[in-house]
Design a protein around this motif. Structure first.
Motif, mmCIF file in Angstrom:
data_model
loop_
_atom_site.group_PDB
_atom_site.id
_atom_site.type_symbol
_atom_site.label_atom_id
_atom_site.label_comp_id
_atom_site.label_asym_id
_atom_site.label_seq_id
_atom_site.Cartn_x
_atom_site.Cartn_y
_atom_site.Cartn_z
ATOM 1 N N LYS A 150 16.208 -11.735 -8.387
ATOM 2 C CA LYS A 150 15.300 -12.379 -7.443
ATOM 3 C C LYS A 150 15.305 -11.615 -6.122
ATOM 4 C CE LYS A 150 14.455 -16.830 -5.322
ATOM 5 N NZ LYS A 150 14.938 -18.175 -5.116
ATOM 6 N N LEU A 151 14.134 -11.356 -5.568
ATOM 7 C CA LEU A 151 14.032 -10.530 -4.374
ATOM 8 C C LEU A 151 14.363 -11.275 -3.086
ATOM 9 C CD1 LEU A 151 10.814 -8.497 -5.229
ATOM 10 C CD2 LEU A 151 13.195 -7.801 -5.462
ATOM 11 N N ASN A 152 14.030 -12.537 -3.006
ATOM 12 C CA ASN A 152 14.258 -13.294 -1.785
ATOM 13 C C ASN A 152 15.360 -14.315 -1.987
ATOM 14 O OD1 ASN A 152 12.171 -11.996 -0.361
ATOM 15 N ND2 ASN A 152 10.671 -13.354 -1.291
ATOM 16 N N PRO A 153 16.256 -14.433 -1.016
ATOM 17 C CA PRO A 153 17.302 -15.452 -1.122
ATOM 18 C C PRO A 153 16.704 -16.842 -0.941
ATOM 19 C CG PRO A 153 17.376 -14.409 1.017
ATOM 20 C CD PRO A 153 16.338 -13.661 0.210
ATOM 21 N N ALA A 155 15.788 -20.387 0.630
ATOM 22 C CA ALA A 155 15.496 -20.770 2.013
ATOM 23 C C ALA A 155 16.693 -21.501 2.625
ATOM 24 C CB ALA A 155 14.255 -21.649 2.051
ATOM 25 N N SER A 192 23.598 -15.652 -3.755
ATOM 26 C CA SER A 192 22.286 -15.862 -3.150
ATOM 27 C C SER A 192 21.174 -15.255 -4.002
ATOM 28 C CB SER A 192 22.270 -15.244 -1.752
ATOM 29 O OG SER A 192 21.000 -15.345 -1.183
ATOM 30 N N ALA A 193 21.452 -14.101 -4.611
ATOM 31 C CA ALA A 193 20.448 -13.435 -5.442
ATOM 32 C C ALA A 193 20.390 -14.007 -6.852
ATOM 33 C CB ALA A 193 20.754 -11.936 -5.510
ATOM 34 N N PHE A 196 18.984 -11.269 2.982
ATOM 35 C CA PHE A 196 17.970 -10.225 3.138
ATOM 36 C C PHE A 196 18.593 -8.875 3.478
ATOM 37 C CE2 PHE A 196 15.031 -13.834 3.688
ATOM 38 C CZ PHE A 196 14.023 -13.414 2.845
ATOM 39 N N HIS A 230 21.174 -17.111 5.031
ATOM 40 C CA HIS A 230 19.819 -16.694 4.643
ATOM 41 C C HIS A 230 19.543 -15.264 5.123
ATOM 42 C CE1 HIS A 230 15.629 -17.203 3.596
ATOM 43 N NE2 HIS A 230 15.275 -16.827 4.812
#
Length: 116
Positions: free
Chosen positions: A28-31, A33, A97-98, A56, A52
């Motif tokens: 997954k590219l974005n952690p 929210a 997170s990822a 990134f 958060h």
């Protein structure tokens, strides 16, 4: 898929559950929210903001500069985030997170002397 224990304020929402299943795609590219991070791990708003930003790829020094707080404050929040998520290193937190690794326990660590 991760099974995460529910702690503290999370029991307000999930009062009869012991854990929650979190399913995320690998790579997954974005952690996640800030709000889900806060709810899942009982992070304060400041801790969730830092977790958060780390997701990134931001460094603690750049986070401190952008938020206008000291580097030591970011480090203190990071230590608390690591403890609350069951992570031992920043890399473990990033993997969690990822969605590429679950939190590790002490028993998951293989010590070189135990292999001899």
């Amino acid at each position: 898929m991760h099974l995460l224990p529910l702690r503290r304020a999370a029991h307000d929402i999930f009062n009869s559950a012991a854990c929650i299943a979190l399913v995320t795609p690998v790579g997954k590219l974005n952690p996640p929210a800030e709000a889900p991070l806060s709810g899942l791990f009982d992070l304060t708003q400041a801790e969730a903001r830092i977790a958060h930003a780390l997701g990134f790829g931001r460094t603690p020094r750049s986070i401190a500069k952008d938020l206008g707080i000291s580097y030591e404050t970011v480090r203190n929040h990071l230590k608390t985030v690591l403890a609350k998520t069951g992570s031992h290193r920043q890399a473990d937190l990033l993997g969690l997170s990822a969605g590429t690794s679950p939190p590790r326990s002490e028993s998951d660590h293989i010590r070189p002397e135990s292999l001899a």
